[in-house]
Design a protein around this motif. Structure first.
Motif, mmCIF file in Angstrom:
data_model
loop_
_atom_site.group_PDB
_atom_site.id
_atom_site.type_symbol
_atom_site.label_atom_id
_atom_site.label_comp_id
_atom_site.label_asym_id
_atom_site.label_seq_id
_atom_site.Cartn_x
_atom_site.Cartn_y
_atom_site.Cartn_z
ATOM 1 N N TYR A 95 -3.963 12.142 7.687
ATOM 2 C CA TYR A 95 -4.735 10.934 7.966
ATOM 3 C C TYR A 95 -5.987 11.241 8.788
ATOM 4 N N ARG A 137 -6.037 3.266 10.688
ATOM 5 C CA ARG A 137 -4.967 4.224 10.398
ATOM 6 C C ARG A 137 -5.265 5.580 11.047
ATOM 7 N N LEU A 182 1.138 0.170 9.349
ATOM 8 C CA LEU A 182 0.757 0.987 8.204
ATOM 9 C C LEU A 182 0.785 0.207 6.896
#
Length: 388
Positions: free
Chosen positions: A123, A170, A189
């Motif tokens: 991420y 995120r 999420l």
């Protein structure tokens, strides 16, 4: 916070991505002449398989880490193609940029594969790139757009900006998480996941509206443009003249109206054919365009008759000097299909508001003066001579 069922969410996301793909493929099929639509269609076609693979993970015998790497690779490639499509749509094509963009795709695949087993690292890498590309895309989509175009572009740009915010959220969660398990269990999420994909529909709708507006403008321009010369046609000339009268009346500023008629044009058609006559009209249009300053306007009202509006003219002496400049640019020899044709024109002018305050009056005065210019013997020259 509402707990979103992941299986249902994956199904919804997969359906949305397929709808987006089908819409963009249709937009591209209908509007192939619009730059960027093909790249947008390719982008939408890439994102659908990425989400469908996530949904089919239980029925295909592929390790989860490889599917995640594939998903991340396609997502980044999609955002890159979305940006490239917007650049082309806004009139910024570049082969060099396109080549460098293609070089980035293998880099996306490699990094996604290397980070496939580490959610935090994945991420941190993936989301900052995706957010940067989407924010750039949103900025270019609205850059220097106006009126209705801006409203349509804002739909796509706002959707892209929200998607970028979702990726940055995120990224922040990954940055503050201590381990992958903590990040995977975070309740935000799924919400971010749904938000990003819903905005994909917003982007699809926004760029579809942008394409539709461009097509409508193209049709309107064709209706107001002379097909042969590319100059504004009679309808557009009338609109522009009415607008100039209204604006000049409010600002107490004058402007010049010039009527142009080609001498001996019929002789060119009779001697060399209508194709030669068409080429001559195109050459006249080219010269008229070179005559125009930024604030001037020229158009064709039919046959061998043209008009010119010159703004910021308040005295007859100014209009006379403009006529001389126009005559110098317009007249002279040109080669048409191997023949030398001498372009000669009769010009008539009218000054607003001195000679009239209506379009009909200005046209009448300019027409009378044009025929006076045409009838003066010393202005009549041998217009057509055959070259070697």
């Amino acid at each position: 916070m509402v707990n979103l069922d992941r299986a249902t969410l994956d199904l919804v996301v997969a359906c949305i991505s397929v709808i987006s793909m089908l819409v963009m493929l249709t937009v591209w099929h209908i509007n192939r002449d619009i730059p960027g639509t093909g790249v947008w269609a390719a982008a939408a076609s890439m994102i659908a398989p990425a989400f469908l693979l996530i949904r089919l993970i239980d029925v295909i015998n592929i390790p989860m880490s490889l599917i995640v790497a594939f998903n991340n690779s396609l997502t980044l490639t999609t955002t890159l193609l979305m940006l490239e499509g917007t650049l082309r749509f806004r009139g910024y094509p570049s082969r060099l940029r396109w080549r460098w963009g293609l070089v980035l795709i293998p880099a996306f695949v490699l990094l996604a594969f290397l980070n496939r087993d580490d959610m935090i690292r994945r991420y941190l890498f993936h989301d900052v790139i995706a957010a940067s590309l989407m924010l750039s895309n949103a900025f270019i989509l609205v850059w220097k757009t106006r009126d209705v175009d801006l409203l349509a572009a804002c739909i796509g740009a706002i959707s892209l900006a929200i998607m970028a915010v979702g990726f940055l959220m995120r990224w922040h969660l990954a940055f503050i998480s201590n381990n992958n398990a903590e990040l995977a269990s975070h309740p935000l999420l799924n919400f971010i996941y749904l938000l990003v994909v819903l905005c994909l529909l917003g982007w699809t709708y926004g760029v579809s509206v942008c394409c539709n507006l461009r097509v409508q403008k193209s049709i309107l321009e064709m209706a107001r443009e002379d097909v042969l010369t590319g100059l504004p046609n009679r309808r557009h000339v009338d609109e522009m003249l009415d607008k100039a009268i209204a604006q000049s009346g409010r600002n107490q500023q004058g402007f010049g109206f010039i009527l142009i008629d080609l001498n001996h044009f019929k002789s060119v058609n009779d001697r060399f054919g209508h194709q030669a006559g068409d080429l001559l009209l195109k050459e006249v249009a080219r010269r008229l365009k070179s005559f125009c300053r930024h604030a001037d306007f020229v158009g064709r009202i039919g046959g061998d008759e043209f008009v010119a509006l010159t703004f910021g003219v308040n005295q007859e002496s100014q209009l006379d000097s403009t006529l001389l400049r126009l005559k110098k640019i317009l007249e002279g020899p040109c080669t048409i299909q191997g023949h030398t044709v001498e372009i000669e024109a009769a010009l008539g002018s009218a000054l607003f508001p001195t000679d009239g305050r209506s379009a009909d009056k200005l046209m009448q005065v300019a027409d009378q003066r044009m025929y006076i210019d045409k009838s003066v013997p010393e202005n009549i020259l041998a217009a057509v001579t055959q070259g070697a």
